[in-house]
Design a protein around this motif. Structure first.
Motif, PDB file in Angstrom:
ATOM      1  N   MET A 222       2.982  -3.230 -27.492  1.00 51.96           N
ATOM      2  CA  MET A 222       4.237  -3.741 -27.730  1.00 51.96           C
ATOM      3  C   MET A 222       4.781  -3.250 -29.147  1.00 51.96           C
ATOM      4  O   MET A 222       5.709  -3.275 -29.163  1.00 51.96           O
ATOM      5  CB  MET A 222       3.975  -5.223 -27.817  1.00 51.96           C
ATOM      6  N   ALA A 234       9.204  -3.627 -25.121  1.00 52.09           N
ATOM      7  CA  ALA A 234       8.328  -4.677 -26.025  1.00 52.09           C
ATOM      8  C   ALA A 234       8.565  -6.199 -25.569  1.00 52.09           C
ATOM      9  O   ALA A 234       7.667  -6.887 -25.748  1.00 52.09           O
ATOM     10  CB  ALA A 234       9.381  -4.466 -27.323  1.00 52.09           C
ATOM     11  N   ARG A 238       5.744  -8.460 -24.936  1.00 46.47           N
ATOM     12  CA  ARG A 238       5.524  -9.812 -25.558  1.00 46.47           C
ATOM     13  C   ARG A 238       5.259 -10.758 -24.637  1.00 46.47           C
ATOM     14  O   ARG A 238       4.326 -11.629 -24.859  1.00 46.47           O
ATOM     15  CB  ARG A 238       6.375 -10.014 -26.435  1.00 46.47           C
TER      16      ARG A 238
END
Length: 616
Positions: A222, A234, A238
């Motif tokens: 990430m 990302a 997450r």
């Protein structure tokens, strides 16, 4: 100390009173008949909702109606998660064999999760029976439902295929599972073999309990994606980390091994609740609650000492090698020696424990506190205390409704007044009210009380609600005098006013009452039911005011709730947010999860959890 008492019984099960005080947390419920025999064991994500469903009266099957007709009492055990409830349910069913639980299975029939080792894109599948195929077997799981929940979770977290091989080999375009982001479509080449193998490796690590390693790897990816400005990837990573955090929970129902009896104890307002968990082979195999009678003067240590001695020494009962208590006993060494002599082996009384045993300890204590709250609010106890208060106040007519006010602020900031309402059944939470106080000198509690009372009773005088028989003020003569002036200005004469103020020691049991009409001060016996009722409504008003004040203060400051916690500076806030991803995820985390952050100690984790859950 009298004989151990089972939960209060009546000729007919009063489900409305029981449900009114039932927790909404996950847990297990056990139903018993009039002979004390087990009828049914069930688990619930939300105990209140699940148990309520048995008493709706319509749409119930024959089996459910028959079950409900035999219920004499219900006992509940609160757990930290639905997973723990599921495991405990299976342990209890296997041990007790309730007649209404028909899906009993032998250990040999327990299901597994299977991942084959001879395919390019292996599937993750449900398996029951002989382990003949080559590959990895994960389990056993306590039920087929647990396997299905785990498979669904694996699809969501790692997008591993679960389709049949015949279906997989004959696809020309992605199926619906790809569209809803539950599969990466290896059937049509939308993911290469090495990437799929990496996802499969993460899934295997997850099933082996190596959650932290998986989260660490995905977290690094990430950060790399964010550094490369690939914000879409990302964000996906997450969300994957966030989902993993949610399921990374401590399993206290099944530990690493050992045997112990674990006790929680809660005392308040003349009542005591002791909850026992029985752990054998590292698993909680049962639980029971006791409500021994005692005098208010006894401390928790005194109560536990008398209870433990009677529990084991006055009966033919199995004594495990370890007995875990919520705190140390003054005569613990004597009890240990007596139990060791009785069993001819070493018996330990422990209170400072870690790991699984600390989890069992907290679980027992949580259940004891929940049982005590239920007992305090029970219809029978409440009716007796209302009658006792009527006699103490020498009121001609019964008290059917009472209100209590309290003020909360921090050095005058975000002042909030609470009004809580009790009727003959206990707290009437639908009628609770809060008042945000403004236009007064900061810290002027008298002015705050006056404003709250005027706003409340002006509406009631207009007929926008029901006047109480008794108004309770948390305070002494000054606050009571303020209340009398407000009622006099509104020409309300039918409401009796009293104040409950803490004595010089400021300890529970030493309060004194202030009569609104005469100003006379009096002290009630510490074991008085009337005093316990006034303490109950006063404490509830205090709790409700503090919760409102914290919410108002947080909103006014427009800043992270973490900033209000002592010991949490910028560095620790960054570490917490980096670990969990958001404030919401921190609020949803357990104490143990918070303590896994490198800069957070166990003590600080408990402080963070308490501040984020003021009503708990």
């Amino acid at each position: 100390m009298s004989e151990l008492q089972n939960p209060s019984e009546s000729s007919a099960f009063d489900h409305k009173a029981f449900l009114a005080n039932l927790s909404s947390r996950p847990g297990v419920y056990q139903m018993y008949d009039t002979q004390g025999k087990i009828l049914y064991v069930g688990k619930a994500r939300n105990l209140k909702n699940r148990v309520s469903s048995y008493f709706r009266g319509t749409g119930q099957g024959t089996k459910t109606r028959a079950l409900v007709s035999h219920i004499h009492r219900i006992e509940v055990t609160v757990t930290n998660s639905e997973t723990e409830a599921l495991l405990l349910e299976q342990n209890l069913i296997k041990a007790q064999k309730p007649p209404y639980n028909i899906l009993l299975r032998d250990d040999k029939s327990y299901p597994y999760i299977f991942i084959s080792s001879n395919e390019s894109f292996p599937a993750v599948r449900f398996h029951r029976g002989a382990k003949r195929a080559k590959g990895q077997y994960f389990g056993p799981f306590p039920s087929g439902g647990a396997v299905k929940e785990s498979l669904n979770l694996l699809q969501k977290l790692f997008r591993i295929r679960q389709c049949e091989d015949s279906f997989f080999r004959n696809r020309s375009r992605p199926c619906l599972q790809y569209q809803i982001k539950r599969c990466t479509a290896p059937c049509v080449g939308l993911i290469n073999e090495s990437e799929y193998a990496n996802d499969l490796r993460h899934a295997s690590m997850f099933l082996e309990g190596k959650n932290n390693a998986v989260i660490s790897e995905i977290g690094q990816r990430m950060e790399q994606a964010a550094a490369a400005l690939d914000f879409e990837l990302a964000a996906e990573l997450r969300d994957q980390v966030s989902a993993l955090r949610q399921v990374q929970e401590q399993q206290y129902v099944s530990g690493s091994g050992g045997e112990a009896d674990v006790f929680g104890c809660a005392m308040d307002k003349g009542l005591v609740s002791i909850h026992a968990l029985f752990v054998r082979g590292g698993r909680v195999i049962g639980s029971r609650v006791y409500h021994p009678k005692l005098s208010l003067e006894g401390s928790e240590s005194d109560v536990l000492s008398a209870f433990i001695a009677q529990f084991y020494l006055s009966s033919v009962r199995e004594v495990p090698s370890t007995i875990i208590l919520p705190n140390a006993l003054e005569d613990g060494a004597i009890i240990e020696q007596a139990l060791s002599e009785k069993t001819q082996r070493r018996i330990q009384l422990l209170h400072n424990v870690r790991g699984d045993r600390a989890g069992w300890q907290r679980l027992a204590q949580t259940n004891a506190q929940n049982q005590l709250l239920s007992q305090l609010a029970s219809k029978q106890n409440m009716a007796q205390r209302f009658l006792s208060l009527q006699e103490v106040l020498d009121m001609d007519s019964p008290i059917t409704r009472m209100e209590c006010f309290d003020i909360s602020h921090s050095s005058g900031e975000a002042t909030v007044a609470s009004c809580v309402v009790f009727d003959a059944n206990g707290p009437l939470k639908t009628d609770y009210r809060r008042f945000n106080i403004d236009g007064i000198t900061a810290g002027d509690d008298y002015a705050a009380m006056q404003q709250a009372l005027e706003r409340r009773y002006t509406k009631l005088k207009k007929g926008e609600g029901k006047l109480p028989d008794l108004l309770v003020i948390d305070g002494g003569k000054g606050q009571v005098s303020q209340a009398m002036k407000v009622l006099e200005s509104l020409q309300i004469t039918e409401v009796q006013v009293i104040g409950i103020a803490k004595g010089t020691t400021r300890k529970a049991g030493f309060e004194y009452l202030v009569n609104g009409l005469t100003g006379h001060e009096s002290v009630m016996p510490s074991d008085s039911g009337a005093l316990h009722l006034l303490q109950y409504i006063r404490d509830e008003a205090h709790r409700y005011a503090i919760a409102g004040h914290r919410a108002a203060r947080g909103k006014a400051r427009k800043r992270s709730t973490l900033e209000d916690i002592a010991g949490i500076g910028p560095k620790r806030r960054r570490e917490l947010l980096k670990y969990f991803g958001s404030i919401k995820e921190i609020e949803n985390a357990s104490v143990e999860e918070i303590a896994k952050v490198s800069t957070i100690s166990d003590k600080l984790a408990l402080e963070i959890w308490s501040c984020l859950h003021p009503d708990s």
